[in-house]
Design an enzyme around this catalytic site. Structure first.
Site, short mmCIF file in Angstrom:
data_model
loop_
_atom_site.label_atom_id
_atom_site.label_comp_id
_atom_site.label_asym_id
_atom_site.label_seq_id
_atom_site.Cartn_x
_atom_site.Cartn_y
_atom_site.Cartn_z
N GLY A 9 45.20 -53.58 102.80
CA GLY A 9 44.91 -52.79 101.60
C GLY A 9 43.59 -52.03 101.76
O GLY A 9 43.51 -50.83 101.48
N ASP A 17 45.41 -64.74 104.81
CA ASP A 17 46.87 -64.60 104.75
C ASP A 17 47.47 -64.28 106.13
O ASP A 17 48.67 -64.46 106.34
CB ASP A 17 47.26 -63.48 103.79
N GLU A 44 52.10 -69.43 97.74
CA GLU A 44 51.99 -68.90 96.38
C GLU A 44 52.94 -67.73 96.09
O GLU A 44 53.28 -67.47 94.93
CB GLU A 44 50.54 -68.46 96.10
N GLN A 71 40.48 -72.56 100.27
CA GLN A 71 40.94 -72.07 101.58
C GLN A 71 40.10 -70.90 102.09
O GLN A 71 40.13 -70.57 103.27
CB GLN A 71 42.40 -71.59 101.48
O1 F6P Z 1 44.41 -61.93 100.28
C1 F6P Z 1 43.65 -63.08 100.27
C2 F6P Z 1 43.87 -63.88 99.03
O2 F6P Z 1 43.10 -65.06 99.11
C3 F6P Z 1 45.32 -64.21 98.74
O3 F6P Z 1 45.78 -65.27 99.53
C4 F6P Z 1 45.27 -64.50 97.25
O4 F6P Z 1 46.51 -64.26 96.62
C5 F6P Z 1 44.23 -63.53 96.76
O5 F6P Z 1 43.44 -63.17 97.88
C6 F6P Z 1 43.36 -64.06 95.68
O6 F6P Z 1 42.53 -63.05 95.23
P1 F6P Z 1 41.30 -63.30 94.25
O7 F6P Z 1 40.18 -63.89 95.06
O8 F6P Z 1 40.97 -61.96 93.75
O9 F6P Z 1 41.76 -64.24 93.18
#
Ligand code: F6P
Length: 359
Positions: free
Chosen positions: A117, A141, A236, A285
């Site tokens: 992104g 991810d 998720e 994580q």
């Molecule tokens: O893309 C990394 C990630 O940790 C995803 O695994 C997760 O869905 C998202 O970012 C969480 O984003 P935020 O930190 O904005 O809640």
């Protein structure tokens, strides 16, 4: 010729980002005599006036930095500069301000550490502003295309595996089914790897649709062989039986996933009668010290990114491929995803171990 190289971290943080910055500063300063400028909070630092950035000096090259989690530079995963959310609810194209920010810093090139992104946005900015750009892939991810590994993934897998190590004894003590929900917005890499490494009985990933009867069969089979507990890993991004992702709208046009573990837990309890508990691992994580593999990858990527600039090779992303550090065209990275191959080695391994993948 002396150069000024900007570096920023963009998108969600992860373990190993500081190790990339450190490696890039070491290579740029000691290898080429260049100056590195650390931009704060991703593109937000370039939007600010005065621009928020600092010259990265010797403090940034210590091994303390190599070990640090998060990002010293700060980051942002919201506010697409091409459709920036304004206070009045409107959206504005602020890309010109960011490009101007690079000019104000006098940058000769920019290194962006991000996921797909971020690369789509940074590449567009670089093209529009004529900014020589190199990308370094990061995300727990591991879903960035054209690289086998992204920074942060290995550490996240270790964390999720350790969570299973802790859940297993309590599951066995109480004769429970333990469900662990792990991150992965579009891909099940963390789930499948940690599931195998942590001895899970069931692993659900978005790449493989699941059915409750398959899960029930697995739990029943475990019971029949005398097992009193089960470990279940759910990514998720896995969908419900009705085909919905479980998420909460967070504004800024981004989804925040979370809750499918609870859903699967409830379904399993109802179908099997098992006492079920759910753990959502979440940002645990992402934080913490990078493991050895991420430090190694980050160091190799930081050095290679600077070498690319020295060679005048831009619009490329550094990549780990077939046990080598190479670089790929960013055009092949953006709008492409690296998901778990349902016929690939990890899925084959999981099936070979008798792990139920829900199908
Ligand atoms: O893309 C990394 C990630 O940790 C995803 O695994 C997760 O869905 C998202 O970012 C969480 O984003 P935020 O930190 O904005 O809640």
């Amino acid at each position: 010729m002396a150069k000024r190289i900007g570096i920023l971290t963009s998108g969600g943080d992860c373990a190993g980002l500081n190790a990339v910055v450190r490696a890039a500063v070491l290579r740029a300063r000691d290898g080429y005599g260049w100056t590195m400028i650390g931009i704060h909070n991703g593109t937000a630092g370039l939007l600010a006036r005065p621009v928020e950035a600092e010259e990265l000096d010797r403090r940034m090259t210590t091994s303390t930095v190599l070990r640090m989690g998060g990002t010293i530079l700060g980051t942002t995963n919201k506010g697409d500069p091409f459709a920036y959310p304004m206070a009045d609810g409107s959206r504005r194209d602020r890309s010109g301000e960011i490009i101007e920010g690079c000019r104000l810093l006098g940058l000769d090139a920019l290194i962006g550490i991000g996921g797909d992104g971020s690369f789509a946005i940074l590449r567009k900015l670089a093209q529009q502003g004529g900014i020589p750009f190199v990308g370094v892939p990061k995300t727990i991810d591991n879903d960035v295309a054209q690289t086998e590994r992204a920074i942060g993934y290995a550490t996240a897998v270790t964390t999720a595996t350790e969570a299973l190590d802790r859940l297993q004894p309590t599951a066995a003590s109480h004769s429970r089914v333990m469900v662990l929900e792990v991150m992965g917005r579009d891909a099940g890499h963390i789930a499948i790897a940690a599931g195998i490494a942590g001895g899970a009985d069931i692993v659900l990933i978005p790449e493989i649709p699941w059915r409750l009867d398959a899960l029930k069969r697995k739990i029943d089979a475990l019971k029949a062989e005398g097992r009193n507990f089960a470990l279940v890993v759910v990514a998720e991004a896995v969908k419900t039986a009705e085909g919905h992702t479980v998420d909460a709208d967070r504004g800024f046009g981004q989804r925040r996933l979370g809750g499918i573990g609870e859903y699967v837990g409830e379904q399993l309890a109802a179908a099997t009668g098992a006492e079920t508990r759910v753990t959502v691992l979440g940002h645990v994580q992402r934080g913490g010290m990078p493991g050895a593999e991420d430090r190694l990858l980050a160091s190799a990527f930081g050095v290679h990114a600077v070498d690319l600039i020295a060679q005048g090779k831009f619009d490329r992303m550094v990549s780990w491929w077939n046990r080598d550090v190479i670089d790929m065209p960013l055009a092949d990275v953006v709008n492409n995803a690296h998901v778990v191959d349902p016929a690939g080695p990890l899925v084959r391994t999981a099936r070979g171990l008798g792990i139920c993948l829900g199908d």
